[in-house]
Design a protein around this motif. Sequence first.
Motif, mmCIF file in Angstrom:
data_model
loop_
_atom_site.group_PDB
_atom_site.id
_atom_site.type_symbol
_atom_site.label_atom_id
_atom_site.label_comp_id
_atom_site.label_asym_id
_atom_site.label_seq_id
_atom_site.Cartn_x
_atom_site.Cartn_y
_atom_site.Cartn_z
ATOM 1 N N VAL A 163 0.840 -1.200 0.000
ATOM 2 C CA VAL A 163 0.000 0.000 0.000
ATOM 3 C C VAL A 163 0.875 1.250 0.000
ATOM 4 N N LEU A 164 1.903 1.247 0.844
ATOM 5 C CA LEU A 164 2.801 2.401 0.919
ATOM 6 C C LEU A 164 3.556 2.601 -0.390
ATOM 7 N N LEU A 165 3.946 1.498 -1.024
ATOM 8 C CA LEU A 165 4.618 1.600 -2.317
ATOM 9 C C LEU A 165 3.706 2.262 -3.344
ATOM 10 N N ALA A 166 2.433 1.856 -3.360
ATOM 11 C CA ALA A 166 1.476 2.452 -4.294
ATOM 12 C C ALA A 166 1.328 3.947 -4.044
ATOM 13 N N ILE A 167 1.236 4.351 -2.775
ATOM 14 C CA ILE A 167 1.091 5.772 -2.448
ATOM 15 C C ILE A 167 2.310 6.552 -2.910
ATOM 16 N N VAL A 168 3.503 6.007 -2.660
ATOM 17 C CA VAL A 168 4.734 6.706 -3.036
ATOM 18 C C VAL A 168 4.828 6.866 -4.550
ATOM 19 N N LEU A 169 4.539 5.795 -5.295
ATOM 20 C CA LEU A 169 4.617 5.864 -6.756
ATOM 21 C C LEU A 169 3.584 6.832 -7.325
ATOM 22 N N LEU A 170 2.388 6.798 -6.785
ATOM 23 C CA LEU A 170 1.346 7.711 -7.257
ATOM 24 C C LEU A 170 1.655 9.154 -6.864
ATOM 25 N N ALA A 171 2.272 9.342 -5.701
ATOM 26 C CA ALA A 171 2.684 10.692 -5.304
ATOM 27 C C ALA A 171 3.745 11.223 -6.261
#
Length: 395
Positions: free
Chosen positions: A47-55
């Motif tokens: 989940v954190l990886l997805a947030i970082v990439l989308l950010a």
Amino acid sequence: MPPTLRRHRLAIAAGFATQGFVFIGLTTRLPDVKDRWDLSELGISGVLLAIVLLAGAGSVLAERLSVRVASARVLRAGLVLVAGGAALMLAAPVWPAYLLGVGVYGVGLGMVDATTNMQAVVLERHYGRTILPSFHGAWTFGGLVGAAVTLATADVDLAWTALITVLPLVVAGAAFLPREPGDAGSPAAAADLAVPWRPILMVGLGMVVFYMVDTAAQTWGAVYLDEVVDAPSRWVALATLPYLVASLLVRLAGDSLVERYGVTPVLRVGAVIACGGLVVVTAAPTWPVAVLGFTLTGAGISVVAPLSFSAAARIAGGSVERVDAVIARFNQFNYVGGLLGAVLTGVVGQDELRFGFVVPMVLVLSLLPLARWFGNRAGEEVELSAGRSAGTPGT
């Protein structure tokens, strides 16, 4: 200082504070989210990886938009996305809705990260002195309030905590710094965006280190207290709260510390303190000792990010568009550090989270050689180098 600039400064500070408030409001509730969706450490890392990439994608989008649209308008749009995405993450009744919230929040996070710093560095030019640490102090203050709200609402159903997202909707109407007439979208301004990227790399590496440490502490701190040192569930937010208090105090003093001692010594002393704090965290036998370690870490690492943005803006020089573009690109180092801090900490610590904090503990010492690139003299040398290679695309 003209009252108009003071009003813009308050608005930009409110933008930083709101971002911190929502972000910490989400990360301090990770243990609840983990339980609600039955996620493992690797699941949370995903989940954190997805947030970082989308950010990162949101930051790129902010860069593209800022060439034609004032950063104030992009900031307002980002705040609305942050509100909608965070509300879904906290109140979603089904897993697909939660994932939609992750996507919307991630993009909004990147847009707000980039544009608040765009606004801050341009205002810093108007002031003619370093003021970035106080803006990042506003972020920390917002995070502090977010952690306090989590403590106060520990027994409240997760869905009701989505009410925290009202704040970004309100702040979206604040008096952010407008673009000066004639500044937007001219061919000359577009040509001016060709900034050599290589001279900024060394400062950017320093910011990678900051966000690696900062994200590890703020993302995994509550989980660490909950699962490794057996803190009572009501007190797991204390991993973040004292960390933010220490960060706030140092950031508020950051302008005067830099004026008195210089950028390089401040950064080097901070790196040693942060490393010591992480040693305490990894070796902590009880949760109060771990809280002490997180507090020392926050005090040591806190001024790296604002001084990084100040250095990058100084290197950029030129027009508002040039500065906006450089800051948006420079903001990508944020997400590289976020990946290392949030994801790598979880992956390395999937069997024993204590080991995950060894990674930032070692790498934070790289600030000792990197610190010299943040000073005014180094910035001037880099700026001359950029001028010699003008027109050459950055790497």
